[in-house]
Design a protein around this motif. Sequence first.
Motif, PDB file in Angstrom:
ATOM      1  N   LEU A   1       8.036   8.349   4.581  1.00 52.59           N
ATOM      2  CA  LEU A   1       7.490   8.156   5.929  1.00 52.59           C
ATOM      3  C   LEU A   1       5.999   8.455   5.979  1.00 52.59           C
ATOM      4  O   LEU A   1       5.240   7.767   6.668  1.00 52.59           O
ATOM      5  N   GLU A   2       5.584   9.467   5.232  1.00 47.58           N
ATOM      6  CA  GLU A   2       4.152   9.777   5.156  1.00 47.58           C
ATOM      7  C   GLU A   2       3.376   8.619   4.530  1.00 47.58           C
ATOM      8  O   GLU A   2       2.320   8.221   5.032  1.00 47.58           O
ATOM      9  N   HIS A   3       3.916   8.093   3.432  1.00 48.49           N
ATOM     10  CA  HIS A   3       3.251   6.981   2.751  1.00 48.49           C
ATOM     11  C   HIS A   3       3.220   5.742   3.633  1.00 48.49           C
ATOM     12  O   HIS A   3       2.201   5.054   3.712  1.00 48.49           O
ATOM     13  N   TRP A   4       4.333   5.465   4.311  1.00 50.58           N
ATOM     14  CA  TRP A   4       4.396   4.280   5.167  1.00 50.58           C
ATOM     15  C   TRP A   4       3.400   4.407   6.328  1.00 50.58           C
ATOM     16  O   TRP A   4       2.651   3.476   6.602  1.00 50.58           O
ATOM     17  N   SER A   5       3.397   5.553   6.999  1.00 50.78           N
ATOM     18  CA  SER A   5       2.514   5.701   8.162  1.00 50.78           C
ATOM     19  C   SER A   5       1.045   5.672   7.753  1.00 50.78           C
ATOM     20  O   SER A   5       0.200   5.108   8.455  1.00 50.78           O
ATOM     21  N   GLU A   6       0.718   6.239   6.608  1.00 43.78           N
ATOM     22  CA  GLU A   6      -0.662   6.189   6.114  1.00 43.78           C
ATOM     23  C   GLU A   6      -1.049   4.755   5.763  1.00 43.78           C
ATOM     24  O   GLU A   6      -2.148   4.301   6.099  1.00 43.78           O
ATOM     25  N   ALA A   7      -0.161   4.045   5.106  1.00 45.22           N
ATOM     26  CA  ALA A   7      -0.431   2.649   4.753  1.00 45.22           C
ATOM     27  C   ALA A   7      -0.591   1.810   6.012  1.00 45.22           C
ATOM     28  O   ALA A   7      -1.517   0.997   6.117  1.00 45.22           O
ATOM     29  N   GLU A   8       0.270   2.014   6.977  1.00 48.48           N
ATOM     30  CA  GLU A   8       0.204   1.280   8.239  1.00 48.48           C
ATOM     31  C   GLU A   8      -1.122   1.539   8.952  1.00 48.48           C
ATOM     32  O   GLU A   8      -1.791   0.615   9.411  1.00 48.48           O
TER      33      GLU A   8
ATOM     34  N   LEU B   1       0.827  -1.201   0.000  1.00 45.35           N
ATOM     35  CA  LEU B   1       0.000   0.000   0.000  1.00 45.35           C
ATOM     36  C   LEU B   1       0.866   1.258   0.000  1.00 45.35           C
ATOM     37  O   LEU B   1       0.548   2.225  -0.686  1.00 45.35           O
ATOM     38  N   ALA B   2       1.965   1.237   0.741  1.00 43.65           N
ATOM     39  CA  ALA B   2       2.865   2.396   0.759  1.00 43.65           C
ATOM     40  C   ALA B   2       3.407   2.657  -0.651  1.00 43.65           C
ATOM     41  O   ALA B   2       3.486   3.809  -1.088  1.00 43.65           O
TER      42      ALA B   2
ATOM     43  N   GLU C   1       0.749   6.794  -6.683  1.00 43.33           N
ATOM     44  CA  GLU C   1      -0.374   7.714  -6.851  1.00 43.33           C
ATOM     45  C   GLU C   1       0.043   9.174  -6.675  1.00 43.33           C
ATOM     46  O   GLU C   1      -0.610  10.070  -7.205  1.00 43.33           O
ATOM     47  N   CYS C   2       1.117   9.401  -5.949  1.00 43.10           N
ATOM     48  CA  CYS C   2       1.607  10.765  -5.723  1.00 43.10           C
ATOM     49  C   CYS C   2       2.645  11.168  -6.772  1.00 43.10           C
ATOM     50  O   CYS C   2       3.417  12.105  -6.566  1.00 43.10           O
TER      51      CYS C   2
END
Length: 69
Positions: free
Chosen positions: A47-54, A31-32, A38-39
């Motif tokens: 880190l933003e992508h990882w934390s959002e995916a998490e 998902l990350a 997508e961005c």
Amino acid sequence: MSRKHESKTNGGKTEAEKPNASQLQQEIEQLAYKLYCECGYEHGHDLEHWSEAERRILERHRGKGTKGG
């Protein structure tokens, strides 16, 4: 004891339904990466992508544990 009793003691999930740490990490990684794509493949937001995916993956799995219980 019955499977029904076992199910209640582990949060309503059987062992087969509970994702292990490796499965969760793989889902989060996928998902990350999707969010990165997508961005527009823009670097510096890992880190933003990882934390959002998490957040999304863990929320999804928690939601499965509360449905039908």
